[in-house]
Design an enzyme around this catalytic site. Sequence first.
Site, short mmCIF file in Angstrom:
data_model
loop_
_atom_site.label_atom_id
_atom_site.label_comp_id
_atom_site.label_asym_id
_atom_site.label_seq_id
_atom_site.Cartn_x
_atom_site.Cartn_y
_atom_site.Cartn_z
N HIS A 215 -1.75 -1.49 1.35
CA HIS A 215 -1.44 -2.62 0.67
C HIS A 215 -1.82 -3.64 1.73
CE1 HIS A 215 1.25 -5.20 -2.04
NE2 HIS A 215 1.07 -5.86 -0.82
N CYS A 216 -2.66 -4.60 1.07
CA CYS A 216 -3.39 -5.82 1.73
C CYS A 216 -2.53 -7.03 1.64
CB CYS A 216 -4.81 -5.74 1.48
SG CYS A 216 -5.77 -7.12 2.28
N PRO A 217 -2.00 -7.56 2.56
CA PRO A 217 -1.23 -8.87 1.98
C PRO A 217 -2.38 -10.06 1.80
CG PRO A 217 -1.43 -8.56 4.35
CD PRO A 217 -2.04 -7.32 3.82
N ASN B 193 -2.42 -9.71 -1.85
CA ASN B 193 -1.07 -9.57 -2.37
C ASN B 193 -1.13 -8.25 -3.21
OD1 ASN B 193 1.53 -10.34 -2.68
ND2 ASN B 193 0.92 -11.51 -4.67
#
Length: 402
Positions: free
Chosen positions: A132-134, A137
Amino acid sequence: MEASKSRTEEPDCRFSSYLGPIRLLHWGPIIAIIIILWISIFTVYCDLMFWPIDADGGITNLAIFLTWVFLVFYHHYRASAIGPGFVPLKWKPRNPKDCDKLQFCLTCQGYKAPRSHHCRKCNRCVMKMDHHCPWINVCCGHMNHASFTYFLFFAPVGCIHAFYILAMSLYYGFNIRWYIQFGDGTEPRVIFSLYTLIGSMFAIGLAFGIIISVGILLIVQTKAIWRNRTGIEDWIEQKSTYRDRDDDFVYPYDLGVRRNISQVLFTSNGWPKSNGFYWDVKEGCTQFDLTIEQKLQKADKKARSLEYVGIKNYSGSFFPITHGPCVCCCFPWSDEPRVPIAPGDRISVTRWRKRWLYGDKIFSQSKIGDNSVPRERGWFPKHCVASVAENNGSGDGKCKKN
């Protein structure tokens, strides 16, 4: 091809995780956009002085830099808006016999397709989930893996160009008086105000940071593509070597470098080759080999777990101040959830820290096997539970404080 035989049997999920520009309304994409804009604006400002558009090659140099900026924004938006592709809620394979080879997701109330994993942040099962890449998002996964990789490529390339322009502009700006007095008049006239100087220095620092940090991420993702193996799958493959087994585990999706790359990049229609449910596999392997291996690893992990019972209340706070400074300051450095504990709760613990434990709550016999009951797991303070030990093999459970 095993994948091509079943390609049309499953729903088209290319836009199953599409959210458009709404997904950009989050601190991660907003910060990423601000950084890109900051570097771009000050680079263009410096470039117009360092290499004016009326000079030889000035327009070409500016056009090339703006092309990098466009490609960075385009692939950042596409990776975020399209998303990784979600497995449909309550999905099950066409062949009922395949259900035994797949994992069931209690949250999505459906089976996880091969190579898919549940993401706590997205709250959905993600196709070929990597992480999961912030900054976008959403997860990096099957449908947006190519766009995410292109974003990681063009960002440092554009920042290398920006770093050169900013560095040369700052050099000429700091030495402007010398060039005015002793130069031959052909040197660029770069003049900064206090604010533009601070902004340009900050921009060159950001550019250097992106070159290093995003460059490392690009290497990681490039490695994942040419091996056709995500970070999660790499971890499963590594753990397979430590599990007791009669034969060696063969990773089923490694088709060779050329075919691995063609599964994700340089496709004719811009989409990855697989539909997210069925995959091309190595000869002698099946679609479910990796999932079966992961299920066996989870079974071994469960067999090694220890049972505990709650003796103190814990609210699930990340910083439980009421449980003492040692517990509060020695919390696990992880975004994994915390699970509330009440006296009498029974927990199957699978991981340990000095002052914290990680495990799943054990429900009553009436709820075991009920797929409608959500799974409760996470970290909790060690002193809130006591271990359950069998009394000389008689089956009578008694508690032992930690």
